[in-house]
Enzyme design. Structure first.
Site, PDB file in Angstrom:
ATOM      1  N   PRO A 195      -0.331   5.292  12.178  1.00 16.91           N
ATOM      2  CA  PRO A 195      -0.963   4.441  13.078  1.00 16.91           C
ATOM      3  C   PRO A 195      -1.393   3.169  12.502  1.00 16.91           C
ATOM      4  O   PRO A 195      -1.595   3.046  11.339  1.00 16.91           O
ATOM      5  CB  PRO A 195      -2.325   5.357  13.194  1.00 16.91           C
ATOM      6  CG  PRO A 195      -2.108   6.596  12.462  1.00 16.91           C
ATOM      7  CD  PRO A 195      -0.960   6.521  11.690  1.00 16.91           C
ATOM      8  N   ASP A 239      -2.017  -1.147  -1.888  1.00 19.41           N
ATOM      9  CA  ASP A 239      -1.035  -0.491  -0.583  1.00 19.41           C
ATOM     10  C   ASP A 239       0.494  -0.311  -1.328  1.00 19.41           C
ATOM     11  O   ASP A 239       0.573   0.813  -1.252  1.00 19.41           O
ATOM     12  CB  ASP A 239      -1.271  -0.947   0.704  1.00 19.41           C
ATOM     13  CG  ASP A 239      -2.831  -0.858   1.203  1.00 19.41           C
ATOM     14  OD1 ASP A 239      -3.586  -0.531   0.542  1.00 19.41           O
ATOM     15  OD2 ASP A 239      -2.908  -1.163   2.323  1.00 19.41           O
ATOM     16  N   SER A 297       0.039   1.010   6.952  1.00 23.09           N
ATOM     17  CA  SER A 297       1.092   0.840   7.871  1.00 23.09           C
ATOM     18  C   SER A 297       2.085  -0.214   7.632  1.00 23.09           C
ATOM     19  O   SER A 297       3.412  -0.359   7.396  1.00 23.09           O
ATOM     20  CB  SER A 297       1.053   1.093   9.427  1.00 23.09           C
ATOM     21  OG  SER A 297       0.804  -0.194   9.907  1.00 23.09           O
ATOM     22  N   SER A 298       1.704  -1.356   7.495  1.00 28.57           N
ATOM     23  CA  SER A 298       2.304  -2.586   7.112  1.00 28.57           C
ATOM     24  C   SER A 298       3.048  -2.716   5.979  1.00 28.57           C
ATOM     25  O   SER A 298       4.186  -3.000   5.734  1.00 28.57           O
ATOM     26  CB  SER A 298       1.361  -3.764   7.308  1.00 28.57           C
ATOM     27  OG  SER A 298       0.372  -4.235   6.214  1.00 28.57           O
ATOM     28  N   ALA A 299       2.151  -2.208   4.647  1.00 29.86           N
ATOM     29  CA  ALA A 299       2.815  -2.117   3.370  1.00 29.86           C
ATOM     30  C   ALA A 299       4.033  -0.798   3.552  1.00 29.86           C
ATOM     31  O   ALA A 299       4.874  -1.179   2.833  1.00 29.86           O
ATOM     32  CB  ALA A 299       1.542  -1.472   2.276  1.00 29.86           C
ATOM     33  N   GLY A 350      -3.103  -0.463  11.864  1.00 33.95           N
ATOM     34  CA  GLY A 350      -4.468  -1.303  11.798  1.00 33.95           C
ATOM     35  C   GLY A 350      -5.546  -0.410  11.758  1.00 33.95           C
ATOM     36  O   GLY A 350      -6.687  -1.002  12.200  1.00 33.95           O
TER      37      GLY A 350
END
Ligand code: MEV
Length: 326
Positions: free
Chosen positions: A106, A157, A113-115, A108
């Site tokens: 999921p 992260d 999730s971005s890393a 944000g």
């Protein structure tokens, strides 16, 4: 074709204060992003963020990027920067490739999730271009994307995601991987409210240097070191108690919300050994530590309190390439 997958992460103790030099304890968890790179016959680079339905194409030698929708630019730009960095490191000026990114993490809500998508993309791209990168170099490249998205990230992260397992992290020091013991049973409770890590970190950082902030910061640092020891000797009751204590200090610096507190309370009442918000706060997720017999009750309690529960296990492998999966 080259593919790679990377796990998500959960912070067990120490978020926010880790940005200011305190240690933090984090675990890679078994939710994954997957990236693949396929060759293209023209010297065009294509990026597809498949689960966001966003695409972009450009020539590496030309600045202009054509995206599928006007607001896709924000999603694509971090990947374009990563690709540029990898091409520079591989000393390649012109190449045709298609990077496809997919994720079950999921977005944000503090699960990295971005890393994770950055790391799986870097590992797949490096594999595709026969570029050998050490784990430190993968983290270094991922930080380009992390800085763009999160402003002043500590690096916890990407480091957790690259290494896998449970790590004790401190800025500027090599991470310490704690010996895997019995797998911990974590339940994540997602409030479903997304927020911006960078804004929360900036807000909290305004208090850096104030006496009370320094006192809390040192206390959280001590909690993390005790939590690492408790984890190593499999004293999960103590680990849970320390997570609870950490949550109270996160409440004190103002990053919790009524919904996060509600999910934390519900998990504890349902039998969690400990529960706290995880990540930047302000929405996002909580993490509850459970024994196997209580996990279903905790999942139900989170759901009844209006959250989305996921039962997760620690991923021991970290990022890895997987050329054989198509
Ligand atoms: C984000 O997962 C954790 C924060 O401490 C920010 C960071 O360390 O980069 C809030």
């Amino acid at each position: 074709m080259a593919s790679a997958r990377a796990p998500a992460k959960v912070i067990i103790t120490g978020e926010h204060f880790v940005v200011h030099g305190q240690p933090a304890l984090a675990a890679a968890i078994n939710l994954y992003s997957k990236s693949s790179v396929i060759p293209s016959l023209t010297d065009t680079i294509k990026i597809s963020a498949l689960n966001l339905g966003v695409e972009a194409t450009y020539k590496p030698t030309v600045e202009s990027v054509k995206t599928s929708t006007p607001n896709a630019q924000k999603i694509i730009e971090p990947f374009r920067l990563l690709i540029n960095e990898i091409l520079n490191r591989a000393k390649i000026r012109s190449v045709g490739l298609h990077l496809k990114v997919m994720s079950q993490i999921p977005i944000g809500v503090g699960l990295g999730s971005s890393a994770s998508t950055a790391v799986s993309s870097i590992v797949a791209l490096a594999r595709f271009l026969n570029l050998n990168l050490t784990t430190e170099e993968i983290c270094e490249v991922a930080m380009i994307q992390e800085r763009l998205i999160h402003k002043h990230p500590s690096g916890i992260d990407p480091t957790t995601i690259v290494h896998g397992g449970v790590i004790l992290f401190r800025i500027g020091r090599p991470p310490i991987r704690l010996t895997p013991k019995r797998n911990l049973c974590f339940i994540i409770g997602n409030t479903g409210l997304t927020r911006t890590t960078g804004d929360l970190v900036t807000e909290v950082s305004k208090h850096f240097g104030e006496d009370e902030f320094e006192m809390v910061s040192e206390e959280v640092g001590r909690i993390t070191l005790q939590a690492a020891e408790a984890y190593e000797r499999e004293d999960f009751k103590e680990l849970g108690r320390l997570m609870n204590k950490n949550h109270e200090l996160l409440v004190r610096i103002g990053v919790s919300t009524p919904m996060l507190n509600k999910l934390v309370e519900a998990s504890r009442r349902a039998g969690a050994l400990g529960a706290k918000l995880t990540g930047a706060g302000g929405g996002g997720c909580i993490v509850a530590l459970s024994t196997p017999e209580y996990k279903d009750r905790i999942m139900k309690a989170i759901m009844d309190a209006g959250g989305q529960p996921y039962q997760v296990l620690i991923d021991e492998y970290g990022a890895k390439h997987s050329d054989l999966d198509q």
